[in-house]
Scaffold this motif. Structure first.
Motif, PDB file in Angstrom:
ATOM      1  N   LYS A   3       0.846  -1.203   0.000  1.00 50.36           N
ATOM      2  CA  LYS A   3       0.000   0.000   0.000  1.00 50.36           C
ATOM      3  C   LYS A   3       0.876   1.246   0.000  1.00 50.36           C
ATOM      4  CE  LYS A   3      -4.574  -0.949   1.648  1.00 50.36           C
ATOM      5  NZ  LYS A   3      -5.531  -0.919   2.756  1.00 50.36           N
ATOM      6  N   CYS A   4       0.471   2.226  -0.826  1.00 50.84           N
ATOM      7  CA  CYS A   4       1.230   3.473  -0.896  1.00 50.84           C
ATOM      8  C   CYS A   4       0.746   4.392   0.230  1.00 50.84           C
ATOM      9  CB  CYS A   4       1.028   4.131  -2.259  1.00 50.84           C
ATOM     10  SG  CYS A   4       1.706   5.792  -2.327  1.00 50.84           S
ATOM     11  N   ILE A   5       1.670   4.760   1.094  1.00 56.81           N
ATOM     12  CA  ILE A   5       1.305   5.539   2.288  1.00 56.81           C
ATOM     13  C   ILE A   5       0.697   6.900   1.933  1.00 56.81           C
ATOM     14  CG2 ILE A   5       3.632   6.482   2.639  1.00 56.81           C
ATOM     15  CD1 ILE A   5       2.422   5.390   5.693  1.00 56.81           C
ATOM     16  N   PHE A   6       1.200   7.532   0.855  1.00 60.75           N
ATOM     17  CA  PHE A   6       0.670   8.852   0.502  1.00 60.75           C
ATOM     18  C   PHE A   6      -0.681   8.735  -0.220  1.00 60.75           C
ATOM     19  CE2 PHE A   6       4.893  11.476   0.725  1.00 60.75           C
ATOM     20  CZ  PHE A   6       4.961  11.202   2.077  1.00 60.75           C
ATOM     21  N   CYS A   7      -0.905   7.631  -0.940  1.00 62.86           N
ATOM     22  CA  CYS A   7      -2.257   7.390  -1.475  1.00 62.86           C
ATOM     23  C   CYS A   7      -3.235   7.237  -0.320  1.00 62.86           C
ATOM     24  CB  CYS A   7      -2.290   6.139  -2.338  1.00 62.86           C
ATOM     25  SG  CYS A   7      -1.706   6.371  -4.025  1.00 62.86           S
ATOM     26  N   GLU A   8      -2.810   6.559   0.721  1.00 58.72           N
ATOM     27  CA  GLU A   8      -3.680   6.358   1.889  1.00 58.72           C
ATOM     28  C   GLU A   8      -3.973   7.691   2.578  1.00 58.72           C
ATOM     29  OE1 GLU A   8      -5.148   3.319   2.850  1.00 58.72           O
ATOM     30  OE2 GLU A   8      -4.488   3.001   0.800  1.00 58.72           O
ATOM     31  N   PRO A  45      -3.872  11.678  -7.300  1.00 59.04           N
ATOM     32  CA  PRO A  45      -3.669  10.455  -8.105  1.00 59.04           C
ATOM     33  C   PRO A  45      -2.201  10.022  -7.987  1.00 59.04           C
ATOM     34  CG  PRO A  45      -4.675  12.220  -9.413  1.00 59.04           C
ATOM     35  CD  PRO A  45      -4.215  12.833  -8.130  1.00 59.04           C
ATOM     36  N   HIS A  46      -1.982   8.737  -7.903  1.00 63.81           N
ATOM     37  CA  HIS A  46      -0.609   8.262  -7.707  1.00 63.81           C
ATOM     38  C   HIS A  46       0.276   8.549  -8.915  1.00 63.81           C
ATOM     39  CE1 HIS A  46       2.528   5.743  -5.879  1.00 63.81           C
ATOM     40  NE2 HIS A  46       2.855   5.531  -7.146  1.00 63.81           N
ATOM     41  N   SER A  47       1.369   9.242  -8.660  1.00 63.74           N
ATOM     42  CA  SER A  47       2.477   9.351  -9.616  1.00 63.74           C
ATOM     43  C   SER A  47       3.705   9.041  -8.782  1.00 63.74           C
ATOM     44  CB  SER A  47       2.637  10.756 -10.177  1.00 63.74           C
ATOM     45  OG  SER A  47       1.450  11.197 -10.759  1.00 63.74           O
ATOM     46  N   MET A  96       7.606   6.452  -2.560  1.00 60.19           N
ATOM     47  CA  MET A  96       7.503   6.415  -4.031  1.00 60.19           C
ATOM     48  C   MET A  96       6.167   6.946  -4.542  1.00 60.19           C
ATOM     49  SD  MET A  96      10.290   5.547  -5.310  1.00 60.19           S
ATOM     50  CE  MET A  96      11.837   5.325  -4.434  1.00 60.19           C
ATOM     51  N   HIS A  97       5.698   8.010  -3.928  1.00 60.30           N
ATOM     52  CA  HIS A  97       4.525   8.771  -4.416  1.00 60.30           C
ATOM     53  C   HIS A  97       5.023  10.207  -4.515  1.00 60.30           C
ATOM     54  CE1 HIS A  97      -0.051   9.618  -4.205  1.00 60.30           C
ATOM     55  NE2 HIS A  97       0.530  10.822  -4.327  1.00 60.30           N
ATOM     56  N   PHE A  98       4.829  10.827  -5.674  1.00 57.75           N
ATOM     57  CA  PHE A  98       5.369  12.172  -5.909  1.00 57.75           C
ATOM     58  C   PHE A  98       5.120  13.089  -4.708  1.00 57.75           C
ATOM     59  CE2 PHE A  98       5.564  16.500  -6.985  1.00 57.75           C
ATOM     60  CZ  PHE A  98       6.437  16.632  -8.034  1.00 57.75           C
TER      61      PHE A  98
HETATM   62 ZN    ZN Z   1       0.572   6.667  -4.017  1.00 54.87          ZN
END
Ligand code: ZN
Ligand code: 5GP
Length: 139
Positions: A3-8, A45-47, A96-98
């Motif tokens: 899971k991407c922490i910054f998406c969360e 949005p994930h980049s 790894m999230h912009f």
């Molecule tokens: Zn992300």
């Protein structure tokens, strides 16, 4: 992928100290601030980083960065800011999230420049600049 922490954070599934957000971008406090008031600005949005972020989204991130930076002197009492972005593990990227770091500067913090100015060989400057210029004219 884990899971991407910054998406969360962007989806409000993990708490953060949010400074500003809209449908596209969000700014929140870094949990390990380099100085008081260190803020991260992300696209929702994930980049991953500069290499894959879409141009219009990048502009939205930059607009929010600018708005936040401009109120920092009055709100925080800083007299400068540094912007920082790491693209790729080689360049120290850990999440790894912009994200763009806004680091307020007060003049007394013990931060060092990440590089010291060393004059390059003239040929190297010409070679790299013209290689990049040529690639850009072909794009
Ligand atoms: Zn992300
Ligand atoms: P990078 O080294 O990838 O440029 O920076 C990642 C940044 O994200 C670090 O400064 C780190 O303190 C911050 N960070 C990592 N995990 C979290 C988190 O869960 N919440 C917040 N607010 N910041 C985080």
């Amino acid at each position: 992928m884990d899971k991407c922490i910054f998406c969360e954070i962007a989806r409000h599934n993990i708490p953060a100290d949010i400074v500003s957000e809209n449908d596209d971008v969000m700014a929140f406090a870094d949990i390990n601030p380099a100085t008081k008031g260190h803020i991260l600005v992300i696209p929702k949005p994930h980049s991953t980083n500069l290499f894959d972020i879409e141009e219009a989204l990048f502009v939205k991130v930059l607009c929010l960065v600018r708005r936040i930076a401009r109120v920092m002197p009055e709100v925080l009492g800083c007299s400068g800011v540094n912007l920082f972005h790491s693209a790729g593990e080689t360049a120290w990227q850990e999440v790894m999230h912009f994200h763009l770091h806004i680091v307020p500067r007060y003049g007394k913090e013990e931060l060092r420049r990440p590089f010291a100015p060393v004059p390059a060989k003239e040929a190297e400057l010409k070679e790299t600049a013209s290689a990049l210029a040529q690639k850009l004219t072909n794009k």
